[in-house]
Design a protein around this motif. Sequence first.
Motif, PDB file in Angstrom:
ATOM      1  N   HIS A 145       1.035  -1.073   0.264  1.00  0.00           N
ATOM      2  CA  HIS A 145       0.167   0.084  -0.110  1.00  0.00           C
ATOM      3  C   HIS A 145       0.757   1.244   0.057  1.00  0.00           C
ATOM      4  N   CYS A 180      -4.521   6.035   0.019  1.00  0.00           N
ATOM      5  CA  CYS A 180      -3.711   4.879  -0.417  1.00  0.00           C
ATOM      6  C   CYS A 180      -3.367   5.123  -1.842  1.00  0.00           C
ATOM      7  N   GLU A 182      -1.257   3.176  -4.024  1.00  0.00           N
ATOM      8  CA  GLU A 182      -0.599   2.037  -4.503  1.00  0.00           C
ATOM      9  C   GLU A 182      -1.572   1.273  -4.716  1.00  0.00           C
ATOM     10  N   TYR A 183      -1.959   0.825  -6.213  1.00  0.00           N
ATOM     11  CA  TYR A 183      -3.070   0.020  -6.386  1.00  0.00           C
ATOM     12  C   TYR A 183      -2.985  -1.236  -5.676  1.00  0.00           C
ATOM     13  N   CYS A 184      -3.887  -1.607  -4.850  1.00  0.00           N
ATOM     14  CA  CYS A 184      -3.818  -2.847  -3.971  1.00  0.00           C
ATOM     15  C   CYS A 184      -5.212  -3.620  -4.091  1.00  0.00           C
ATOM     16  N   HIS A 188      -9.190  -0.457  -3.482  1.00  0.00           N
ATOM     17  CA  HIS A 188      -8.020   0.374  -3.403  1.00  0.00           C
ATOM     18  C   HIS A 188      -8.499   1.901  -3.288  1.00  0.00           C
ATOM     19  N   MET A 191      -9.775   2.931  -0.048  1.00  0.00           N
ATOM     20  CA  MET A 191      -8.913   2.719   1.069  1.00  0.00           C
ATOM     21  C   MET A 191      -8.430   4.401   1.672  1.00  0.00           C
TER      22      MET A 191
HETATM   23 CU1  CUA Z   1      -3.994  -0.008  -0.279  1.00  0.00          CU
HETATM   24 CU2  CUA Z   1      -4.208   0.843  -2.464  1.00  0.00          CU
END
Ligand code: CUA
Length: 314
Positions: A145, A180, A182-184, A188, A191
Amino acid sequence: MNLLNKFLLPPEKTAHAVEVDKIFNFINVSSLILLAGIVVAILYFVIKYRRKSENDMPPVIRENVKLEITWTVVPMILVFFIFGWGFQSFMKIHTPPDNTYEIHVTGQQWLWRFTYPNGATSTGDLHVPVNRPVKLIMESNDVIHSFFVPDFRIKQDVLPNRYTELWFNVKETGESDLFCAEYCGTGHSDMTGKVIAQSEDDFQNWLASAKSPQKNSNMSPAEYGKQLVQQNACLTCHSLDGSEKVGPTWKGLWGRTVTLSNGNTLKADADYIHESIVDPKAKVVEGFNPVMPSFKGQLNDDQINAIIQFIKQQ
Ligand code: CUA
């Protein structure tokens, strides 16, 4: 430069932000000046040296040492200057002073959880005192993340099996968005949260109340459940209006017949919901992925019962 910030950038809520913006604006403005100079030169040369007749032959020019040195050295000075300046503030932003207030950050699909020195926790929203250096010690429970607060101009990857750090000092009380970056996975974009900067007194009061989330005496179990649902960011993935998000909606869930991913059916009762909170992967609803984290150890039986009472009303 203040005018630029008003139009282009979020408010500067930390000293880091002021520092970062100065460099950012310098790069922006010097790039614009270069761009303008280059465009003007191109237009001028295009007109001045255009082909004027059929037998117009340009002279062959092999080199121009003075010109080549100039266009190598001048940009080099510029980029070294930007590097030096940027490196200096990079080091400042990555070197926390002594006596910081330390908060542990856990990223997981798809929420942020914060643990304060007195054992209090919060989910989604990070509470911090103003005018005091705060250090975040961050790790992830699952994938990568990235902790991003635009108002503070800080962003740092949050990794599994490794700690990363950030520090900042918020200048005034107020709320800032937390993302967040960062693609998670599916959730995502949900987040998110707030960083809530409070005066030292307000912060200490909040800290004391967060340490022991008690059901206050005139609160019904369902109201307590609602509070817990908010604190634990359940509604990031579960809707109350019937729409399907990452997880099944809670609307009309109570007593409904649920089809599981293995084809079995069951009636949504207290046992099922209780199990789904402490062991979410045991019975996954058909059409959904087994992505919910377990809340075992984070919610006690009283709190889970309160959440069940809240779900019953939906
Ligand atoms: Cu955690 Cu995107």
